[in-house]
Design an enzyme around this catalytic site. Structure first.
Site, PDB file in Angstrom:
ATOM      1  N   ALA A 174       0.846  -1.229   0.079  1.00 16.58           N
ATOM      2  CA  ALA A 174      -0.130   0.078  -0.014  1.00 16.58           C
ATOM      3  C   ALA A 174       1.033   1.328  -0.084  1.00 16.58           C
ATOM      4  CB  ALA A 174      -0.907   0.075   1.192  1.00 16.58           C
TER       5      ALA A 174
ATOM      6  N   ASN B 214       1.893  -1.938   8.349  1.00 25.44           N
ATOM      7  CA  ASN B 214       3.099  -3.028   7.551  1.00 25.44           C
ATOM      8  C   ASN B 214       3.709  -1.993   6.788  1.00 25.44           C
ATOM      9  OD1 ASN B 214       2.142  -5.599   8.473  1.00 25.44           O
ATOM     10  ND2 ASN B 214       0.056  -4.925   7.678  1.00 25.44           N
TER      11      ASN B 214
ATOM     12  N   HIS C 165      -0.278   8.089   3.022  1.00 26.99           N
ATOM     13  CA  HIS C 165       0.962   7.825   3.593  1.00 26.99           C
ATOM     14  C   HIS C 165       2.005   8.859   2.976  1.00 26.99           C
ATOM     15  CE1 HIS C 165      -0.226   4.167   5.306  1.00 26.99           C
ATOM     16  NE2 HIS C 165      -0.377   3.837   4.291  1.00 26.99           N
TER      17      HIS C 165
HETATM   18  N1  LIG Z   1       2.248  -4.556   3.240  1.00 30.15           N
HETATM   19  C1  LIG Z   1       1.029  -3.909   2.941  1.00 30.15           C
HETATM   20  O1  LIG Z   1       1.436  -2.864   2.316  1.00 30.15           O
HETATM   21  C2  LIG Z   1      -0.059  -4.385   3.634  1.00 30.15           C
HETATM   22  C3  LIG Z   1      -0.179  -5.179   4.324  1.00 30.15           C
HETATM   23  N2  LIG Z   1      -1.510  -5.666   4.749  1.00 30.15           N
HETATM   24  C4  LIG Z   1      -1.797  -6.796   5.621  1.00 30.15           C
HETATM   25  O2  LIG Z   1      -2.066  -7.835   4.904  1.00 30.15           O
HETATM   26  C5  LIG Z   1      -2.741  -8.668   5.551  1.00 30.15           C
HETATM   27  C6  LIG Z   1      -4.038  -9.267   4.679  1.00 30.15           C
HETATM   28  O3  LIG Z   1      -4.840  -8.090   4.756  1.00 30.15           O
HETATM   29  P1  LIG Z   1      -6.487  -8.413   4.316  1.00 30.15           P
HETATM   30  O4  LIG Z   1      -6.489  -9.134   3.259  1.00 30.15           O
HETATM   31  O5  LIG Z   1      -7.133  -6.984   4.350  1.00 30.15           O
HETATM   32  O6  LIG Z   1      -7.137  -8.943   5.511  1.00 30.15           O
HETATM   33  P2  LIG Z   1      -8.410  -9.523   5.818  1.00 30.15           P
HETATM   34  O7  LIG Z   1      -8.540  -9.307   7.419  1.00 30.15           O
HETATM   35  O8  LIG Z   1      -9.509  -8.863   4.730  1.00 30.15           O
HETATM   36  O9  LIG Z   1      -8.198 -10.996   5.321  1.00 30.15           O
HETATM   37  C7  LIG Z   1      -7.483 -12.037   6.296  1.00 30.15           C
HETATM   38  C8  LIG Z   1      -7.898 -13.325   5.789  1.00 30.15           C
HETATM   39  O10 LIG Z   1      -7.033 -14.318   6.597  1.00 30.15           O
HETATM   40  C9  LIG Z   1      -7.943 -15.382   7.153  1.00 30.15           C
HETATM   41  N3  LIG Z   1      -7.266 -16.203   8.060  1.00 30.15           N
HETATM   42  C10 LIG Z   1      -7.590 -15.760   9.523  1.00 30.15           C
HETATM   43  N4  LIG Z   1      -7.190 -16.919  10.209  1.00 30.15           N
HETATM   44  C11 LIG Z   1      -6.699 -17.726   9.211  1.00 30.15           C
HETATM   45  C12 LIG Z   1      -6.229 -19.134   9.358  1.00 30.15           C
HETATM   46  N5  LIG Z   1      -6.211 -19.599  10.929  1.00 30.15           N
HETATM   47  N6  LIG Z   1      -5.809 -19.974   8.370  1.00 30.15           N
HETATM   48  C13 LIG Z   1      -6.003 -19.374   7.133  1.00 30.15           C
HETATM   49  N7  LIG Z   1      -6.498 -17.985   6.858  1.00 30.15           N
HETATM   50  C14 LIG Z   1      -6.850 -17.427   7.812  1.00 30.15           C
HETATM   51  C15 LIG Z   1      -9.252 -14.976   7.057  1.00 30.15           C
HETATM   52  O11 LIG Z   1     -10.163 -15.953   6.817  1.00 30.15           O
HETATM   53  P3  LIG Z   1     -11.690 -15.848   6.765  1.00 30.15           P
HETATM   54  O12 LIG Z   1     -12.321 -15.136   5.661  1.00 30.15           O
HETATM   55  O13 LIG Z   1     -12.062 -17.208   7.073  1.00 30.15           O
HETATM   56  O14 LIG Z   1     -12.110 -15.177   8.211  1.00 30.15           O
HETATM   57  C16 LIG Z   1      -9.346 -13.847   6.013  1.00 30.15           C
HETATM   58  O15 LIG Z   1      -9.621 -14.363   4.783  1.00 30.15           O
HETATM   59  C17 LIG Z   1      -3.100  -8.150   6.820  1.00 30.15           C
HETATM   60  O16 LIG Z   1      -2.166  -8.552   7.812  1.00 30.15           O
HETATM   61  C18 LIG Z   1      -2.985  -6.676   6.783  1.00 30.15           C
HETATM   62  O17 LIG Z   1      -2.414  -6.024   7.782  1.00 30.15           O
HETATM   63  C19 LIG Z   1      -2.819  -5.068   4.335  1.00 30.15           C
HETATM   64  C20 LIG Z   1      -2.627  -3.822   3.637  1.00 30.15           C
HETATM   65  C21 LIG Z   1      -1.180  -3.309   2.948  1.00 30.15           C
HETATM   66  O1  LIG Z   2      -0.079  -0.433   5.833  1.00 30.81           O
HETATM   67  C1  LIG Z   2      -0.871  -1.034   5.966  1.00 30.81           C
HETATM   68  O2  LIG Z   2      -0.953  -2.222   6.437  1.00 30.81           O
HETATM   69  C2  LIG Z   2      -2.272  -0.585   5.110  1.00 30.81           C
HETATM   70  C3  LIG Z   2      -2.516   0.789   4.952  1.00 30.81           C
HETATM   71  O3  LIG Z   2      -1.947   1.533   5.599  1.00 30.81           O
HETATM   72  C4  LIG Z   2      -3.161   1.238   3.908  1.00 30.81           C
HETATM   73  O4  LIG Z   2      -3.749   0.225   3.014  1.00 30.81           O
HETATM   74  O5  LIG Z   2      -2.897   2.237   3.335  1.00 30.81           O
END
Ligand SMILES: NC(=O)C1=CN([C@@H]2O[C@H](COP(=O)(O)OP(=O)(O)OC[C@H]3O[C@@H](n4cnc5c(N)ncnc54)[C@H](OP(=O)(O)O)[C@@H]3O)[C@@H](O)[C@H]2O)C=CC1
Ligand SMILES: O=C([O-])CC(=O)C(=O)O
Length: 269
Positions: free
Chosen positions: A123, A191, A221
């Site tokens: 992001a 993140n 950001h």
């Molecule tokens: N690096 C970057 O720039 C960014 C990083 N992120 C990070 O990316 C990650 C994903 O984001 P996002 O898609 O929005 O998150 P969501 O909350 O939308 O999705 C998380 C998923 O993980 C699944 N999950 C939870 N527990 C388990 C398990 N035990 N086994 C398998 N799957 C599981 C959930 O399943 P279920 O649907 O069944 O509940 C859900 O589908 C987060 O950690 C977020 O902080 C996000 C944005 C930007």
């Molecule tokens: O940092 C993150 O994980 C997500 C975030 O800020 C964004 O999507 O703008």
């Protein structure tokens, strides 16, 4: 002859589902092989529209089915998701970058077995320039994040410090510190700050401010870098996805990253 990388997706939320759909529609050099979600039955339903169905399995069953795992799950699951792939000398694309801090053994595991951890720009923006500047000397990296309240609620830092943001009327600075401190206090929100720190001068020298802003619709950001090669500042205004904490551009960054893995022409650092 073109070979196709088998891609596993760990986590089928805002990022994972869109990625599954994009892989199903076709990313050259990549084939969706398996997915994992918390609720397997609901996940299978979400995938019902795919042209080519794939198995929905537990995290521990992903590795034998794929060459690359894309981690897009809650941060706490990071080691469980990536370790089997790294131990097998394979690639893990990591979105929960904050969970890499304090887990340097994952990098050692990759080194020992010829595996690879890739942190996409996600992001954020500008990691190409930060990486280039880091080959010289970077004097400072500062990031200012502004988010609407729904992009921040639930962060442990707010509860631990008795900060209530639900009813604020003016922008409120809720955090000032390093990327490492932010990753601990905002594991689902910052993140990007950790990715920036890993590209640049590390989590203890990368300075961060977080503001809650009731007037905002977008997660914003701004990064400011001062180096011996260049000074630059950039801002990204992220339109939230189905998950208000996650910008829409995040999955597009992963798609671009996967496309690049197998591309004969690669642009950007
Ligand atoms: N690096 C970057 O720039 C960014 C990083 N992120 C990070 O990316 C990650 C994903 O984001 P996002 O898609 O929005 O998150 P969501 O909350 O939308 O999705 C998380 C998923 O993980 C699944 N999950 C939870 N527990 C388990 C398990 N035990 N086994 C398998 N799957 C599981 C959930 O399943 P279920 O649907 O069944 O509940 C859900 O589908 C987060 O950690 C977020 O902080 C996000 C944005 C930007
Ligand atoms: O940092 C993150 O994980 C997500 C975030 O800020 C964004 O999507 O703008």
């Amino acid at each position: 002859m073109e070979t196709s990388l088998r891609i596993a997706i760990a986590g089928l939320g805002a990022v994972g589902l869109k990625l599954a759909q994009a892989l199903d529609a076709g990313i050259p050099g990549c084939t969706l092989a398996a997915v994992s979600a918390r609720d397997t039955a609901a996940a299978a339903q979400r995938l019902a529209g795919l042209r080519r169905p794939v198995p929905v399995v537990g995290i521990d069953a992903l590795e034998p089915l794929a060459d690359v795992v894309v981690e897009c799950a809650p941060a706490a699951l990071l080691p469980q998701i990536v370790e089997p792939f790294l131990r097998a000398g394979k690639t893990a694309v990591v979105l929960s970058a904050g969970a890499l801090l304090g887990r340097e053994q994952l990098v050692e595991l990759a080194r020992a077995h010829g595996g690879r951890i890739i942190v996409p720009t996600g992001a954020l923006l500008g990691l190409d320039a930060v990486l280039a500047a880091a080959e010289g000397e970077i004097r400072s990296v500062r990031m200012v994040t502004r988010k609407p309240m729904r992009g921040l609620v639930g962060a442990p830092y707010l509860a631990e410090n008795n900060i209530a943001i639900e009813d604020i009327r003016e922008p409120l600075r809720i955090f000032q510190g390093t990327a490492r401190q932010a990753a601990a206090g905002f594991p689902a929100n910052l993140n990007v700050a950790v990715a920036l720190s890993l590209a640049g001068i590390g989590p203890d020298r990368t300075q961060l401010e977080i503001w809650a802003d009731p007037a905002l619709e977008r997660n914003t950001h701004r990064i400011e870098v001062d180096a011996d090669s260049a000074s630059f500042s950039m801002t990204i205004e992220n339109i939230p996805s189905e998950n208000p904490k996650t910008g829409r551009i995040t999955v597009l960054s992963v798609i671009a990253c996967l496309r690049k893995l197998g591309a004969p022409l690669r642009v950007g650092t």
